[in-house]
Structures are given as structure tokens and as C-alpha cells.
Design an enzyme around this catalytic site. Structure first.
Site, mmCIF file in Angstrom:
data_model
loop_
_atom_site.group_PDB
_atom_site.id
_atom_site.type_symbol
_atom_site.label_atom_id
_atom_site.label_comp_id
_atom_site.label_asym_id
_atom_site.label_seq_id
_atom_site.Cartn_x
_atom_site.Cartn_y
_atom_site.Cartn_z
ATOM 1 N N GLY A 6 0.839 -1.203 0.000
ATOM 2 C CA GLY A 6 0.000 0.000 0.000
ATOM 3 C C GLY A 6 0.866 1.241 0.000
ATOM 4 O O GLY A 6 2.042 1.180 -0.337
ATOM 5 N N ASN A 7 0.265 2.363 0.352
ATOM 6 C CA ASN A 7 1.067 3.589 0.491
ATOM 7 C C ASN A 7 0.463 4.445 1.590
ATOM 8 O O ASN A 7 -0.527 4.055 2.214
ATOM 9 C CB ASN A 7 1.171 4.329 -0.849
ATOM 10 C CG ASN A 7 -0.181 4.766 -1.353
ATOM 11 O OD1 ASN A 7 -0.861 5.568 -0.742
ATOM 12 N ND2 ASN A 7 -0.610 4.181 -2.483
#
Ligand code: PMT
Length: 425
Positions: free
Chosen positions: A222-223
Site C-alpha cells: 500500500g502507500n
């Protein structure tokens, strides 16, 4: 929130600042929640006048509202007729918005049939601005055919509604009839006020937050995007009168702000969701931090420990903006496409490349290297680039202010495009 320019000077004007709002309170147990709504409106800079029916004043003391607004609370029609500045219709005439919370079945019936038998109903009849109703009553009353017919009449006449919701009622029963929460009514006030704004009739699509790309049932790539920038953009579009849809990745933020929402997890889901509604979209704002890659395979069961090192093979995700550009033929509804560029180096050059490659009308170059800008924080530093002109550098601002600024530029773009259409001067 709106932005006004005078030369280079930029002034941010919050939507509710100095707006004249009448809060009507009728007699129901939810009357106490109208105090929280009133307080939020006052804190947002609105000038709030409260009108209470006789029954409302039995549930909550008018003094509560007087203390919150620092203004006299209107409870009796005839007591006011002597006062020059608060005649029996003047509150309604000068109101930018009237909100009635709670609105009982009795008051809905009176409004539907044009009664003017107390200060609240009289003011509603005289009101030139929008009227927002937050009904609250027992489920049986809400479902009664008389109330249904009154609601239909009021809707036809342009009244706005929020709620009621399902929940615990004064009778201790659970059912539909509970007044919407003050926070949601507050957001609906903003929405109702903005209805005739410059984006009225436009559908704005905003993407927000991160994507999660799973490689087993418990792990993902993810981020750090929180969704704050995208949520601020959606609210800013709504505040200018647009119908807004927000497609967002996993986020702790909640809806209830007058914006249609669709939650997704992966970049491919976001791609499909965007393309599904792009043909009915006028403005696309891609603030989401979309994962460029996903794990090439997905393990059906949690991957076990046991090896010293392990690698994850990646496959590219579709580029949503490029897919939109490909689909966007001349004459289609989509008029303005805004991308973001999250950069840690060579901010303007990298952003300009993305502006060209993704065929955008504007790109917001976002410096994500500073601690007060970019992911998760409430402030942002951006430059806005246009294919034709020099970048505009905004100072450090709240994300709400950045969003208002971007929306203002979108409005200008829409006007330019409308002016470019054949047959226009
Ligand atoms: O959510 P917050 O915590 O408030 O943080 C806000 C933000 C930093 C995420 C936001 O302001 C921001 O900069 N968003 C864009 C982040 C990003 O993915 O930038 P990019 O340079 O990788 O992508 C360029 C553009 O292409 C973006 O508009 C992106 O949405 C879009 N894109 C990216 C990948 C992909 N597969 N498809 C795309 O359409």
C-alpha cells in the site's frame, strides 16, 4: 470555501462566513441536538437566528440557543412585531438558508399546506433561500400516508431533506424516525447553500486515498495516503454546487458529507469504478495515490515464515488517467481532468511530464518530501500546472484551502471550455 483574487492576493472565504441562517426548532426530543448544530454554524462564521415553537421551548430552554448565538431567540410572533428590525417576515427574507431541526410531523404538515400560525411557519413561508428539513418522529408517524404525501409535496416544492435515520426513538422503540446527527445536518446545510453555485448541474468525480494490493489474505502493498486531500476536494466541489462522487481506497475517514461514496481496495477496482461512471462525469480529480504495481500472484492462504529471504514479483497496474484519456472522445461530457503528481525530487519537471503524458488539463505538483506537506498531514504545498502557462505556486495552506483553490481553477477551465464551443462569442 471560496477563493477570491485581487491581483496576486488570494483571500479564502469559508462558505458559511457571514451567511444569515435561521435555525427552526420544533417540539421533539431531538430539539437538544439542535444546540450542537447551532454551535457548529456559529463557529463556522454564520449569523444564526433561532426560532423555536412553543413545544420546542418545553424541551430545551431558549436561553441555551441565546447563549450559543448571542442573539435573541424568537419564540413568539406577536412579541416581535413591535421591533423594527425583526418583523414577522424579515428573518425569512434575509435568510440565506433556513434549517428546521427537528422537523416534527406536525410542522411538515403545516409547511406542506402553507400554514403561517407561528413564527417558524411564517418565516418558512417568507423565506427566499433554500429550506433544509431534518424530520424526526416515531416510525408510525413517519410511515403514515399523510406524512408520506406531505413529504412528496414538500420535495416537489424544492425543500431539501436530511434523514430521518433508523435508530432508537423517544419511545424506546427502534425504527426509522431518528433525526440525522448534527454533524450530518451541518454538512447538509453547506450542501443546501451551495446548490446554486458555479458547479450546479456538474458531476465531479474525485478519487481519494491509497490502494491496497494484496499478496496473501492478510498482507498487501500500500502507500501512506490518508485520503485527506481527496476528501477536501470532494467537499470543495460540493460547496460550489456540484454533485460529487468520491471513489476512495481504505481510509479511516467517514462519509456523511453530502458526497456519494464508493469504497474500493485495489487499483484495478478503482480503474473499473472510475471508467464505469466517467461517461456521466464533467470533472475528474485524481487525488488518489494509486499503486503502480501489484503482486503478480495472490496466495490463497497466509504465506508461512520459513525462508530467510523472499521476493514478491510485481505486475503493472492499469494507469487510470491514461485509460480515461483514451476513452475521452471530442464531444463527450468529460470537460476537465486534473491529476496530481506526488514527487520527492524535480517536482516541476516530473509534474510537467505527467501533465503531457496523461493528457491533463491541470496537474497539482505535490511536494511530498516536507514534513508539513503531502501524505497524512492537514497542510499541503502545491504548484498547479497548466499546459499553456507558468506554474502557480501556492503557499503552505490547509488541505481545505488547497482544495478550494483547485476547484476555483477548475471553474475557470470549465468557463474557458464553454467559451471555446462553436457558436459562443
Ligand atoms: O491522501 P493524503 O494523505 O491527504 O495525501 C495526499 C496525496 C499526497 C496522496 C495527494 O495530494 C497526491 O499527491 N496524490 C497523487 C499521488 C500519486 O499517486 O501521484 P503519482 O505521481 O504516482 O500519479 C500521478 C497521477 O496519476 C495521479 O493523479 C494518480 O492518481 C494517477 N494514477 C497513478 C497511477 C495509476 N495507476 N493510475 C493513475 O491514474
Amino acid at each position: 470555501m471560496a477563493i477570491k483574487y485581487s491581483g496576486d492576493k488570494m483571500t479564502v472565504i469559508p462558505l458559511l462566513k457571514d451567511k444569515s441562517i435561521v435555525v427552526g426548532v420544533t417540539g421533539g426530543i431531538a430539539a437538544y441536538k439542535a444546540a450542537a448544530l447551532t454551535s457548529r454554524l456559529v463557529q463556522a462564521g454564520a449569523r444564526v437566528d433561532v426560532i423555536m415553537t412553543e413545544a420546542a421551548a418545553r424541551f430545551v430552554a431558549p436561553l441555551t440557543f441565546q447563549a450559543l448565538t448571542h442573539r435573541p431567540v424568537v419564540t413568539e410572533m406577536f412579541a416581535l412585531l413591535a421591533e423594527t428590525d425583526i418583523g414577522h417576515v424579515s428573518l425569512g427574507k434575509r435568510a440565506d438558508l433556513m434549517v428546521i431541526a427537528p422537523a416534527t410531523a406536525n410542522t411538515l404538515a403545516k409547511l406542506a399546506h402553507g400554514f403561517a400560525d407561528n413564527m417558524l411557519t411564517t418565516t418558512s413561508l417568507a423565506c427566499r433561500g433554500p429550506i433544509l428539513l431534518a424530520p424526526a418522529m416515531e416510525t408510525g408517524m413517519w410511515q403514515n400516508s399523510a406524512t408520506r404525501a406531505n413529504m412528496a409535496l414538500l420535495r416537489d416544492r424544492g425543500f431539501y431533506f436530511i434523514g430521518p435515520e433508523k435508530g432508537r426513538l423517544a419511545s424506546s422503540d427502534t425504527g426509522t424516525g431518528r433525526m440525522a446527527e448534527p454533524n450530518d445536518i451541518f454538512e447538509a446545510c453547506r450542501w443546501s447553500l451551495a446548490r446554486k453555485g458555479p458547479l450546479a448541474g456538474k458531476h465531479v468525480l474525485v478519487t481519494a486515498g491509497c490502494t491496497w494490493e494484496p499478496f496473501d489474505p492478510v498482507r498487501f502493498i500500500g502507500n501512506r495516503s490518508s485520503g485527506k486531500m481527496g476528501f477536501a476536494l470532494a467537499a470543495a466541489g460540493r460547496d460550489q454546487g456540484a454533485e460529487v462522487t468520491r471513489i476512495h481506497g481504505p481510509t479511516a475517514r467517514t462519509a456523511g458529507d453530502g458526497v456519494r461514496c464508493q469504497a474500493i481496495q485495489t487499483a484495478r477496482q478503482m480503474h473499473d469504478a472510475v471508467l464505469d461512471i466517467i461517461s456521466t462525469t464533467d470533472v475528474l480529480l485524481m487525488a488518489a495515490a494509486v499503486g503502480d504495481y501489484r503482486p503478480a500472484s495472490f496466495a490463497g492462504q497466509k504465506i508461512k515464515k520459513g525462508q530467510d529471504s523472499r521476493s514478491v514479483e510485481l505486475a503493472p497496474n492499469p494507469d487510470i488517467l491514461k485509460a480515461v484519456a483514451k476513452q475521452n472522445k471530442p464531444g463527450s461530457q468529460l470537460q476537465v481532468v486534473v491529476g496530481f503528481a506526488a514527487e520527492t525530487e524535480d517536482l516541476l519537471e516530473n509534474a510537467r511530464k505527467k501533465l503531457d503524458q496523461k493528457k491533463l488539463d491541470l496537474i497539482v505538483a505535490n511536494d511530498v518530501s516536507a514534513p508539513d506537506s503531502g501524505f497524512k498531514v492537514d497542510t499541503n504545498r502545491v504548484n498547479i500546472l497548466d499546459p499553456q502557462s507558468e506554474p502557480v505556486t501556492l503557499p503552505l495552506l490547509s488541505k481545505d484551502e488547497v482544495a478550494a483553490n483547485i476547484i476555483q481553477r477548475v471553474i475557470v477551465k470549465l468557463e474557458e471550455k464553454a467559451g471555446d464551443q462553436p457558436g459562443k462569442d
